[in-house]
Scaffold this active site. Structure first.
Site, mmCIF file in Angstrom:
data_model
loop_
_atom_site.group_PDB
_atom_site.id
_atom_site.type_symbol
_atom_site.label_atom_id
_atom_site.label_comp_id
_atom_site.label_asym_id
_atom_site.label_seq_id
_atom_site.Cartn_x
_atom_site.Cartn_y
_atom_site.Cartn_z
ATOM 1 N N ALA A 51 46.556 42.911 39.802
ATOM 2 C CA ALA A 51 45.386 43.509 40.895
ATOM 3 C C ALA A 51 44.625 42.452 41.536
ATOM 4 O O ALA A 51 44.328 42.522 42.703
ATOM 5 C CB ALA A 51 44.884 44.614 40.353
ATOM 6 N N GLU A 52 44.127 41.747 40.720
ATOM 7 C CA GLU A 52 43.270 40.591 41.313
ATOM 8 C C GLU A 52 43.509 39.285 40.381
ATOM 9 O O GLU A 52 43.665 39.258 39.038
ATOM 10 C CB GLU A 52 41.688 40.955 41.117
ATOM 11 C CG GLU A 52 41.436 41.345 42.623
ATOM 12 C CD GLU A 52 41.372 42.762 42.933
ATOM 13 O OE1 GLU A 52 41.515 43.492 43.848
ATOM 14 O OE2 GLU A 52 41.648 43.597 41.866
ATOM 15 N N THR A 53 43.303 38.170 41.164
ATOM 16 C CA THR A 53 43.004 36.971 40.383
ATOM 17 C C THR A 53 41.655 36.353 41.039
ATOM 18 O O THR A 53 41.669 36.271 42.173
ATOM 19 C CB THR A 53 44.388 35.818 40.941
ATOM 20 O OG1 THR A 53 45.636 36.398 40.403
ATOM 21 C CG2 THR A 53 44.128 34.507 40.242
ATOM 22 N N HIS A 83 36.362 44.177 38.036
ATOM 23 C CA HIS A 83 36.968 43.895 36.758
ATOM 24 C C HIS A 83 37.450 42.450 36.681
ATOM 25 O O HIS A 83 37.244 41.859 35.344
ATOM 26 C CB HIS A 83 38.320 44.554 36.504
ATOM 27 C CG HIS A 83 39.612 44.200 37.218
ATOM 28 N ND1 HIS A 83 39.783 44.449 38.412
ATOM 29 C CD2 HIS A 83 40.648 43.568 36.477
ATOM 30 C CE1 HIS A 83 41.164 43.885 38.752
ATOM 31 N NE2 HIS A 83 41.321 43.263 37.855
#
Length: 266
Positions: free
Chosen positions: A45-47, A74
């Site tokens: 979802a995210e880096t 997160h």
């Protein structure tokens, strides 16, 4: 060029739950297109990428597999976990400078990390946007618009039962659609987060969503502290507080992997 990489499960105290984020500590910024390519390759979802400024201060940026975003909870929690757990950060507080302003993270004695983020209260919204009802395959009790579109349902069971059509939901002209309802068994409220428009069909646990959810539920429930749960398949828990124009969100994090990635010279 070898680049350290960590993968951390955030908002959980056990592996294989919560929301996985990749974290890349940098000494200097890589080109944006390189960071976007790394995020797409990670396919999480995210880096998060961060670089040191001075003392306890860092600059931070976040990328989904498709776009750079202005706020991510997160992956910020995961970045703080990496600093405390793996990079020997010793201070009582980390300050991440971001496109959304300074974000502070502290470590409590019980092992939870606490994020201090700006509150983003939603406003009542009455017109169903194109794609919403066909996307959710359900009709919310009410809607409230902030950075995301908050769709309120009567019960936790309704939120859990949603099986959205992501093609239709991607037509909704908001960053994402959040479904929320009162919780049960000591949980104040539950939620799910659908972001096909930004390359994240369903995010397992979304800190940034709670900067909007907490002000909404504070007004509705006439209280300022909450135990919230995101009821995705992986699931996760947040302990939240509305403090003026800030939202505090606490949660656990665990390391899943650490290693190095090999990328071309910038």
């Amino acid at each position: 060029m070898l680049q350290p990489l960590y993968q951390v499960d955030a908002f959980t105290d056990r592996p294989f739950a919560g929301n996985p984020a990749a974290v890349c500590p940098l000494t200097a910024w890589l080109p944006a297109e390189t960071m976007q390519a790394i995020a797409a390759e990670n396919n999480l979802a995210e880096t998060a990428f961060f670089v040191p400024k001075a003392g306890n201060e860092y600059e931070i940026r976040w990328f989904t597999p498709a776009v750079e975003v202005e706020l991510c909870g997160h992956a910020t929690l995961a970045s703080a976990h990496v600093l405390y757990r793996h990079l020997n950060f010793q201070g009582p507080e980390i300050v991440f400078h971001s496109k959304s302003g300074p974000l502070r993270v502290s470590q409590g004695t019980e092992g939870r990390l606490t994020l201090d983020f700006p509150a983003r209260p939603p406003q009542p919204f009455s017109t169903h946007p194109d794609g919403l009802l066909d996307g959710l395959r359900a009709t919310p009790l009410s809607m409230h618009a902030g950075p995301d579109l908050v769709c309120v349902f009567n019960s936790e069971a309704e939120v859990r039962a949603l099986h959205p059509d992501m093609g239709h939901l991607a037509k909704v002209e908001y960053r994402a659609v959040i479904a929320t309802a009162p919780g049960t068994n000591g949980i104040d409220f539950v939620s799910r987060f659908f972001g096909p428009r930004v390359g994240v069909p369903e995010d397992p646990v979304t800190g940034s969503a709670h900067t909007t959810l907490v002000p909404y539920w504070a007004e509705r429930l006439n209280k300022t502290t909450f135990h919230a749960r995101q009821v995705s398949a992986r699931g996760g828990d947040l302990w939240c507080e509305l403090r003026g124009n800030r939202v505090l969100m606490s949660g656990y994090a665990v390391t899943y992997l650490k290693g190095e990635i090999e990328i071309g010279a910038a």
